[in-house]
Design a protein around this motif. Structure first.
Motif, mmCIF file in Angstrom:
data_model
loop_
_atom_site.group_PDB
_atom_site.id
_atom_site.type_symbol
_atom_site.label_atom_id
_atom_site.label_comp_id
_atom_site.label_asym_id
_atom_site.label_seq_id
_atom_site.Cartn_x
_atom_site.Cartn_y
_atom_site.Cartn_z
ATOM 1 N N ILE A 143 0.837 -1.215 0.000
ATOM 2 C CA ILE A 143 0.000 0.000 0.000
ATOM 3 C C ILE A 143 0.865 1.254 0.000
ATOM 4 O O ILE A 143 0.595 2.217 -0.728
ATOM 5 C CB ILE A 143 -0.953 -0.025 1.214
ATOM 6 C CG1 ILE A 143 -1.975 -1.167 1.067
ATOM 7 C CG2 ILE A 143 -1.668 1.317 1.355
ATOM 8 C CD1 ILE A 143 -2.864 -1.346 2.278
ATOM 9 N N ILE A 144 1.934 1.232 0.813
ATOM 10 C CA ILE A 144 2.830 2.395 0.872
ATOM 11 C C ILE A 144 3.494 2.635 -0.485
ATOM 12 O O ILE A 144 3.611 3.775 -0.950
ATOM 13 C CB ILE A 144 3.889 2.202 1.982
ATOM 14 C CG1 ILE A 144 3.219 2.245 3.356
ATOM 15 C CG2 ILE A 144 4.984 3.258 1.889
ATOM 16 C CD1 ILE A 144 4.149 1.879 4.498
ATOM 17 N N LEU A 145 3.929 1.554 -1.140
ATOM 18 C CA LEU A 145 4.551 1.695 -2.459
ATOM 19 C C LEU A 145 3.571 2.247 -3.490
ATOM 20 O O LEU A 145 3.927 3.106 -4.301
ATOM 21 C CB LEU A 145 5.096 0.334 -2.920
ATOM 22 C CG LEU A 145 6.334 -0.191 -2.175
ATOM 23 C CD1 LEU A 145 6.664 -1.610 -2.625
ATOM 24 C CD2 LEU A 145 7.537 0.726 -2.422
ATOM 25 N N ILE A 146 2.330 1.752 -3.450
ATOM 26 C CA ILE A 146 1.315 2.248 -4.391
ATOM 27 C C ILE A 146 1.050 3.725 -4.156
ATOM 28 O O ILE A 146 1.006 4.534 -5.103
ATOM 29 C CB ILE A 146 0.029 1.419 -4.269
ATOM 30 C CG1 ILE A 146 0.280 -0.017 -4.761
ATOM 31 C CG2 ILE A 146 -1.110 2.061 -5.064
ATOM 32 C CD1 ILE A 146 -0.897 -0.938 -4.523
ATOM 33 N N LEU A 147 0.870 4.102 -2.895
ATOM 34 C CA LEU A 147 0.595 5.506 -2.575
ATOM 35 C C LEU A 147 1.790 6.397 -2.949
ATOM 36 O O LEU A 147 1.602 7.518 -3.460
ATOM 37 C CB LEU A 147 0.279 5.656 -1.089
ATOM 38 C CG LEU A 147 -1.031 5.005 -0.611
ATOM 39 C CD1 LEU A 147 -1.172 5.140 0.897
ATOM 40 C CD2 LEU A 147 -2.232 5.652 -1.313
ATOM 41 N N THR A 148 2.997 5.896 -2.714
ATOM 42 C CA THR A 148 4.190 6.661 -3.087
ATOM 43 C C THR A 148 4.266 6.838 -4.599
ATOM 44 O O THR A 148 4.603 7.928 -5.096
ATOM 45 C CB THR A 148 5.456 5.945 -2.575
ATOM 46 O OG1 THR A 148 5.368 5.778 -1.152
ATOM 47 C CG2 THR A 148 6.698 6.753 -2.904
ATOM 48 N N GLY A 149 3.943 5.766 -5.350
ATOM 49 C CA GLY A 149 3.956 5.864 -6.801
ATOM 50 C C GLY A 149 2.934 6.861 -7.316
ATOM 51 O O GLY A 149 3.223 7.663 -8.224
ATOM 52 N N ILE A 150 1.715 6.843 -6.745
ATOM 53 C CA ILE A 150 0.670 7.797 -7.149
ATOM 54 C C ILE A 150 1.109 9.224 -6.857
ATOM 55 O O ILE A 150 0.951 10.141 -7.685
ATOM 56 C CB ILE A 150 -0.644 7.469 -6.429
ATOM 57 C CG1 ILE A 150 -1.185 6.115 -6.925
ATOM 58 C CG2 ILE A 150 -1.677 8.568 -6.664
ATOM 59 C CD1 ILE A 150 -2.397 5.624 -6.162
#
Length: 204
Positions: free
Chosen positions: A181-188
């Motif tokens: 989730i953290i990686l997805i949010l960071t990518g967004i």
């Protein structure tokens, strides 16, 4: 570990150790210990003087003190425990003579007996007037009972290990999900930030 006799030795003015009672049994468990002081001249451990004081403390798995008493340089103690699991025993000297004359080196020999080893079979035979065959049958029954207790304790340990493994696996799973989730949010966030940056450049 399995029930039986526990022995240990340690240098220093303090000794801590542990052993496991496989089942909630309550007969008094006898313990014997003796101490040796370091002799600089012979460069070896020699029997301690009778004036050396040793304090013995035993704690059950809940941290409750089941024995706390002052003894001499060697002695015998007994304690009763109703809780299965890891028990702690602590022996330490409160004598300054050991520190002054032995350079602080003290060796402790400890013998703890649990299970069928606590039974004095000659005394039992004399008290109950048992024949040799009856006494042998009594010993075998006690050994079978102790094996059953050990098997119960092994099942208890396996259950505890399974619960710990399941809890660890669950934590690893949730940690992996949180990382994803953290990686997805960071990518967004990075994509939006770059988009805003390029749009600002075009406006300039």
């Amino acid at each position: 570990g399995p029930p039986g006799r526990r022995r240990g030795g340690q240098s220093g003015g303090h000794w801590d150790g542990g052993w496991t009672l496989p089942d909630p049994v309550s007969p008094p468990f006898p313990g014997n210990y003796r101490t040796q002081l370091w002799d600089k001249q012979s460069e070896s451990f020699l029997p301690s003087t009778p004036g050396l004081g040793m304090h013995v403390e035993v704690k059950d798995p809940d941290g409750k003190v089941v024995l706390s008493r002052q003894y001499g340089s060697e002695g015998r103690f007994t304690f009763t425990s109703h809780t299965p699991g890891e028990h702690q025993i602590c022996l330490h000297s409160n004598s300054t003579r050991m520190a002054l004359f032995a350079g602080g080196k003290l060796r402790v020999h400890l013998d703890i007996q649990v299970g069928e080893h606590t039974n004095n079979y000659p005394e039992i035979a004399a008290k109950d007037k048992l024949t040799e065959l009856q006494l042998r049958a009594r010993q075998l029954l006690d050994q079978v009972e102790q094996i059953q207790k050990e098997q119960n304790y092994q099942r208890y340990r396996e259950e505890r290990f399974r619960m710990t493994s399941e809890s660890t696996n669950q934590r690893v799973l949730w940690w992996s999900i949180a990382q994803t989730i953290i990686l997805i949010l960071t990518g967004i966030w990075q994509m939006r930030h770059l988009k805003s940056f390029f749009e600002a450049k075009k406006l300039v």
